[in-house]
Design a protein around this motif. Structure first.
Motif, PDB file in Angstrom:
ATOM      1  N   ILE A   2       0.835  -1.191   0.000  1.00 51.41           N
ATOM      2  CA  ILE A   2       0.000   0.000   0.000  1.00 51.41           C
ATOM      3  C   ILE A   2       0.877   1.251   0.000  1.00 51.41           C
ATOM      4  O   ILE A   2       1.798   1.375   0.803  1.00 51.41           O
ATOM      5  N   ASP A   3       0.566   2.183  -0.884  1.00 52.91           N
ATOM      6  CA  ASP A   3       1.260   3.470  -0.929  1.00 52.91           C
ATOM      7  C   ASP A   3       0.427   4.455  -0.093  1.00 52.91           C
ATOM      8  O   ASP A   3      -0.554   5.013  -0.568  1.00 52.91           O
ATOM      9  N   PHE A   4       0.819   4.640   1.154  1.00 52.20           N
ATOM     10  CA  PHE A   4       0.038   5.458   2.076  1.00 52.20           C
ATOM     11  C   PHE A   4      -0.067   6.907   1.629  1.00 52.20           C
ATOM     12  O   PHE A   4      -1.099   7.540   1.816  1.00 52.20           O
ATOM     13  N   GLU A   5       0.984   7.429   1.055  1.00 43.77           N
ATOM     14  CA  GLU A   5       0.944   8.815   0.576  1.00 43.77           C
ATOM     15  C   GLU A   5      -0.127   8.971  -0.501  1.00 43.77           C
ATOM     16  O   GLU A   5      -0.880   9.933  -0.512  1.00 43.77           O
ATOM     17  N   GLU A   6      -0.198   8.016  -1.405  1.00 46.99           N
ATOM     18  CA  GLU A   6      -1.194   8.062  -2.476  1.00 46.99           C
ATOM     19  C   GLU A   6      -2.603   7.902  -1.911  1.00 46.99           C
ATOM     20  O   GLU A   6      -3.532   8.580  -2.330  1.00 46.99           O
ATOM     21  N   GLU A   7      -2.756   7.027  -0.944  1.00 44.55           N
ATOM     22  CA  GLU A   7      -4.066   6.823  -0.322  1.00 44.55           C
ATOM     23  C   GLU A   7      -4.517   8.084   0.416  1.00 44.55           C
ATOM     24  O   GLU A   7      -5.697   8.430   0.394  1.00 44.55           O
ATOM     25  N   LEU A   8      -3.598   8.762   1.077  1.00 44.14           N
ATOM     26  CA  LEU A   8      -3.956   9.995   1.771  1.00 44.14           C
ATOM     27  C   LEU A   8      -4.410  11.082   0.806  1.00 44.14           C
ATOM     28  O   LEU A   8      -5.292  11.876   1.120  1.00 44.14           O
ATOM     29  N   LYS A   9      -3.846  11.117  -0.377  1.00 45.02           N
ATOM     30  CA  LYS A   9      -4.257  12.094  -1.385  1.00 45.02           C
ATOM     31  C   LYS A   9      -5.696  11.847  -1.828  1.00 45.02           C
ATOM     32  O   LYS A   9      -6.434  12.776  -2.143  1.00 45.02           O
ATOM     33  N   LYS A  10      -6.126  10.584  -1.840  1.00 43.56           N
ATOM     34  CA  LYS A  10      -7.473  10.214  -2.286  1.00 43.56           C
ATOM     35  C   LYS A  10      -8.514  10.390  -1.182  1.00 43.56           C
ATOM     36  O   LYS A  10      -9.715  10.398  -1.457  1.00 43.56           O
ATOM     37  N   PHE A  11      -8.072  10.518   0.048  1.00 40.53           N
ATOM     38  CA  PHE A  11      -8.983  10.545   1.191  1.00 40.53           C
ATOM     39  C   PHE A  11      -9.952  11.721   1.136  1.00 40.53           C
ATOM     40  O   PHE A  11      -9.565  12.855   0.891  1.00 40.53           O
TER      41      PHE A  11
END
Length: 46
Positions: A2-11
């Protein structure tokens, strides 16, 4: 992985959470300061 930085951008926060936050802020909630103030006022009134 999981790319947490990318997931945070989508949040995006849930609308339900935002609505609940507004309702909570609108309510007049009693806290310990309010209770102590009431007790002090009652003591002085006697």
């Amino acid at each position: 992985m999981i790319d947490f930085e990318e997931e945070l951008k989508k949040f995006e926060p849930s609308m339900e959470v935002e609505e609940a936050e507004e309702e909570i802020q609108k309510r007049d909630l009693t806290d310990m300061t309010d209770i102590l103030r009431q007790m002090t006022e009652q003591k002085r009134g006697r």
